[in-house]
Design a protein around this motif. Structure first.
Motif, PDB file in Angstrom:
ATOM      1  N   LYS A 141       0.829  -1.219   0.000  1.00  0.00           N
ATOM      2  CA  LYS A 141       0.000   0.000   0.000  1.00  0.00           C
ATOM      3  C   LYS A 141       0.858   1.263   0.000  1.00  0.00           C
ATOM      4  CE  LYS A 141      -4.047  -1.908   2.334  1.00  0.00           C
ATOM      5  NZ  LYS A 141      -4.981  -1.745   3.448  1.00  0.00           N
ATOM      6  N   ASP A 142       1.688   1.383  -0.999  1.00  0.00           N
ATOM      7  CA  ASP A 142       2.698   2.433  -1.001  1.00  0.00           C
ATOM      8  C   ASP A 142       2.733   3.137  -2.359  1.00  0.00           C
ATOM      9  OD1 ASP A 142       4.769   3.943   0.075  1.00  0.00           O
ATOM     10  OD2 ASP A 142       6.113   2.252   0.364  1.00  0.00           O
ATOM     11  N   ASN A 143       3.644   4.086  -2.461  1.00  0.00           N
ATOM     12  CA  ASN A 143       3.894   4.826  -3.680  1.00  0.00           C
ATOM     13  C   ASN A 143       5.124   4.211  -4.353  1.00  0.00           C
ATOM     14  OD1 ASN A 143       5.614   7.023  -5.015  1.00  0.00           O
ATOM     15  ND2 ASN A 143       3.597   7.991  -4.914  1.00  0.00           N
ATOM     16  N   ARG A 144       4.982   3.778  -5.598  1.00  0.00           N
ATOM     17  CA  ARG A 144       6.066   3.078  -6.297  1.00  0.00           C
ATOM     18  C   ARG A 144       7.356   3.909  -6.357  1.00  0.00           C
ATOM     19  NH1 ARG A 144       5.943  -1.081 -10.124  1.00  0.00           N
ATOM     20  NH2 ARG A 144       3.716  -0.777 -10.464  1.00  0.00           N
ATOM     21  N   SER A 145       7.258   5.174  -6.737  1.00  0.00           N
ATOM     22  CA  SER A 145       8.479   5.984  -6.889  1.00  0.00           C
ATOM     23  C   SER A 145       9.179   6.188  -5.541  1.00  0.00           C
ATOM     24  CB  SER A 145       8.175   7.327  -7.567  1.00  0.00           C
ATOM     25  OG  SER A 145       7.256   8.066  -6.811  1.00  0.00           O
ATOM     26  N   LYS A 146       8.420   6.358  -4.477  1.00  0.00           N
ATOM     27  CA  LYS A 146       9.036   6.471  -3.145  1.00  0.00           C
ATOM     28  C   LYS A 146       9.710   5.162  -2.747  1.00  0.00           C
ATOM     29  CE  LYS A 146       6.015  10.004  -1.146  1.00  0.00           C
ATOM     30  NZ  LYS A 146       5.007  10.283  -0.106  1.00  0.00           N
ATOM     31  N   ALA A 147       9.070   4.061  -3.085  1.00  0.00           N
ATOM     32  CA  ALA A 147       9.633   2.748  -2.753  1.00  0.00           C
ATOM     33  C   ALA A 147      10.946   2.510  -3.506  1.00  0.00           C
ATOM     34  CB  ALA A 147       8.633   1.651  -3.067  1.00  0.00           C
ATOM     35  N   ILE A 148      10.984   2.856  -4.773  1.00  0.00           N
ATOM     36  CA  ILE A 148      12.209   2.681  -5.563  1.00  0.00           C
ATOM     37  C   ILE A 148      13.325   3.564  -5.019  1.00  0.00           C
ATOM     38  CG2 ILE A 148      13.231   3.064  -7.844  1.00  0.00           C
ATOM     39  CD1 ILE A 148      10.490   2.139  -9.021  1.00  0.00           C
ATOM     40  N   LYS A 149      12.995   4.798  -4.667  1.00  0.00           N
ATOM     41  CA  LYS A 149      14.002   5.701  -4.086  1.00  0.00           C
ATOM     42  C   LYS A 149      14.537   5.115  -2.777  1.00  0.00           C
ATOM     43  CE  LYS A 149      14.787  10.500  -2.634  1.00  0.00           C
ATOM     44  NZ  LYS A 149      16.115  10.175  -2.245  1.00  0.00           N
ATOM     45  N   TRP A 150      13.640   4.598  -1.951  1.00  0.00           N
ATOM     46  CA  TRP A 150      14.016   3.961  -0.677  1.00  0.00           C
ATOM     47  C   TRP A 150      15.041   2.850  -0.921  1.00  0.00           C
ATOM     48  CZ3 TRP A 150      11.364   3.579   4.394  1.00  0.00           C
ATOM     49  CH2 TRP A 150      11.682   2.432   5.115  1.00  0.00           C
ATOM     50  N   LEU A 151      14.708   1.952  -1.857  1.00  0.00           N
ATOM     51  CA  LEU A 151      15.588   0.807  -2.134  1.00  0.00           C
ATOM     52  C   LEU A 151      16.908   1.244  -2.756  1.00  0.00           C
ATOM     53  CD1 LEU A 151      12.935  -1.723  -3.457  1.00  0.00           C
ATOM     54  CD2 LEU A 151      14.074  -1.744  -1.228  1.00  0.00           C
ATOM     55  N   THR A 152      16.872   2.310  -3.539  1.00  0.00           N
ATOM     56  CA  THR A 152      18.094   2.839  -4.142  1.00  0.00           C
ATOM     57  C   THR A 152      18.982   3.481  -3.075  1.00  0.00           C
ATOM     58  OG1 THR A 152      16.927   3.232  -6.219  1.00  0.00           O
ATOM     59  CG2 THR A 152      19.009   4.412  -5.900  1.00  0.00           C
TER      60      THR A 152
END
Length: 178
Positions: A104-115
């Motif tokens: 239940k998240d925002n994809r772009s925020k999640a990708i930034k987090w993982l990066t």
């Protein structure tokens, strides 16, 4: 007859009071992190979800049938997930296979987090609407499931995964799984 009715009428509130006290007292000694899962001993529910990085790439329950692994439910809006992320990276460095489910998240925020924080996941699925989470009985993030090589859920941990939890609750269970 009137006497019996009067006794019942007067004692009913007392009985209700004691029943309520019993349940409240019992709740004082329950662990809110111990949430049994109805899925223990069952296969991961069928699903089709996108890869976190590539929306064109789809995953299904077959990703859980290769080897024993951890399924970690996480989100960028979850401060406890941030706290556990370093430990997940340590487990990944030790060769523990981890599948991440962004919940239940925002994809772009999640990708930034993982990066920014390093990606400990071999596979990352994007559960935008929380439907797989719902099927798994997820209450929130973080939660971690131990899944054997046949795709059977063996254990569920609610809360952050850290060195103490790994040592005391999960490590032995994980090692014993096939």
């Amino acid at each position: 007859m009137a006497n019996t009715r009067k006794i019942i009428t007067l004692s009913a509130p007392l009985i209700i009071f004691f029943a309520l006290c019993f349940f409240l007292f019992k709740g004082l000694y329950s662990d809110p992190r111990k949430l049994d899962s109805a899925l223990i001993g069952q296969s991961v529910p069928e699903f089709s979800l996108q890869d976190i990085y590539d929306p064109e790439k789809q995953y299904d329950a077959s990703i859980f049938k290769k080897q024993k692994l951890l399924l970690n439910v996480w989100a960028t809006w979850c401060p406890t997930c941030y706290a556990e992320h370093k430990f997940l990276n340590k487990l990944a460095e030790k060769g523990i296979y981890i599948v991440g489910m962004n919940y239940k998240d925002n994809r772009s925020k999640a990708i930034k987090w993982l990066t920014d924080l390093n990606d400990p996941y071999k596979i990352s699925v994007f559960d935008k609407d929380g439907m797989l989470g719902l099927d798994l009985g997820v209450y929130g993030a973080p939660e971690t499931f131990l899944i054997d090589s046949k795709g059977i859920i063996q254990y569920r941990h609610v809360g952050d995964l850290n060195a103490e939890v790994w040592r005391n609750e999960l490590s032995d269970r994980f090692e014993k799984m096939e």
